[in-house]
Enzyme design. Structure first.
Site, mmCIF file in Angstrom:
data_model
loop_
_atom_site.group_PDB
_atom_site.id
_atom_site.type_symbol
_atom_site.label_atom_id
_atom_site.label_comp_id
_atom_site.label_asym_id
_atom_site.label_seq_id
_atom_site.Cartn_x
_atom_site.Cartn_y
_atom_site.Cartn_z
ATOM 1 N N VAL A 119 0.828 -1.202 0.000
ATOM 2 C CA VAL A 119 0.000 0.000 0.000
ATOM 3 C C VAL A 119 0.871 1.264 0.000
ATOM 4 C CG1 VAL A 119 -1.874 1.224 1.207
ATOM 5 C CG2 VAL A 119 -1.783 -1.280 1.269
ATOM 6 N N HIS A 176 -0.830 4.436 -10.001
ATOM 7 C CA HIS A 176 -1.565 5.114 -8.940
ATOM 8 C C HIS A 176 -1.100 6.569 -8.894
ATOM 9 C CE1 HIS A 176 -3.879 5.705 -5.393
ATOM 10 N NE2 HIS A 176 -2.848 5.828 -4.575
#
Length: 309
Positions: A119, A176
């Site tokens: 993450v 991302h």
């Protein structure tokens, strides 16, 4: 449930991830690891004391070392620092790469069979660090980004159309960041193509808002960043693996020729089950979507070129 799930990092994202995992009873034990003494222990104890009220038996443990994590089935890496004034993106990249490298070395030594969900940011490059250092196959190193980006995209559509988020099917691919690729051609509301319910200008604004989703929250918080939605995204991936659900989710996966690309992590449709990444699905894209995905891949490759491992 599996026997043990470790969350590395006891900040807002890590602690909320551990709490959601415990409340969903996805593991018999959840271990939170953090370098700051007392923080994981205190948060872990606080979460465990909520168990009688919330009705879960998952034991939550906080620690500063990796002994308690040994033999973890799944490890979620949230550790890293936020960019500070005067710090370049390359500085942030190499600082967090050093942190993730150290974490990956510990995982390799203590949980050599674990499935790793990354993450930490910059996400796609941190996935590369984790895979390179652990030496794990691509099936066992996956990045959480697309699930979050897609959730934001879906929530904005639901808000604009005043419909349930449950009826919105959508997927966001790519890196991302600013170059993420919401697939408008695959966006539907209960099977109805989005363009039948929304004009192009409104749709374009929602796509841009999804790309800026993290920055919008940072602007409000001023001294922090998002953690409720990121933790939900990570836990959705954990749930798919623990329950062998064969979910099709947009995740950062190591590409080996899919979409004509190799040697990088990029957000693509993935089937997740008990073995981690079980398949990368190659779907047809419009010419614009494919071009956008290639631009996104280039944006991921650029920081990889300055990475010091």
């Amino acid at each position: 449930m599996v026997n043990k799930i470790t969350v590395v990092g006891a900040g807002n994202v890590g602690a909320t991830t551990a709490q959601r995992i415990a409340e969903k009873s996805l593991g018999r034990t959840v271990v939170m690891v953090d370098v700051v003494e007392g923080i994981p222990q205190g948060k872990g104890l606080d979460q465990w004391e909520s168990a009688p009220v919330e009705g879960f038996d998952t034991r939550v443990i906080g620690t500063n070392g990796y002994e308690e994590t040994a033999g973890s089935d799944i490890v979620v890496i949230t550790a890293g620092i936020a960019r500070k004034p005067g710090m370049t993106r390359d500085d942030l990249l190499n600082t967090n790469a050093g942190i993730v490298k150290s974490v990956a070395e510990q995982i390799k030594a203590t949980s050599p069979k674990a499935i790793v969900i990354v993450v930490s940011n910059p996400l796609d490059v941190m996935c590369h660090v984790a895979k390179a250092v652990t030496g794990f196959p691509r099936e066992r190193v996956i990045g959480m980004a697309g699930v979050l980006d897609t959730a934001r995209y879906r929530s904005f559509i639901a808000e604009a159309l005043d419909v349930s988020v449950r009826d919105i099917q959508a997927m966001v691919l790519g890196g991302h960041g600013d170059t993420m690729v919401p697939l408008v051609s695959y966006t539907t509301i209960s099977g109805i193509p989005i363009r039948q319910l929304m004009g192009e200008s409104q749709l374009a604004a929602i796509v841009q808002r999804a790309r800026d989703g993290g920055a919008e929250i940072v602007k409000y918080l001023k001294t922090g960043s998002a953690y409720y939605a990121p933790s939900s995204g990570a836990v959705e991936m954990v749930d798919a693996i623990v329950h062998d659900r064969k979910r099709i989710l947009p995740c950062a996966a190591w590409l080996e020729g899919e979409y004509g690309m190799s040697g990088l992590f990029l957000g693509v449709p993935c089937k997740l089950g008990k073995n981690g990444l079980e398949k990368v699905l190659e779907i047809e894209l419009t010419a614009d979507e494919r071009a956008a995905l290639e631009r996104s891949a280039q944006a991921v490759r650029e920081p990889m070129s300055v990475l010091s491992l």
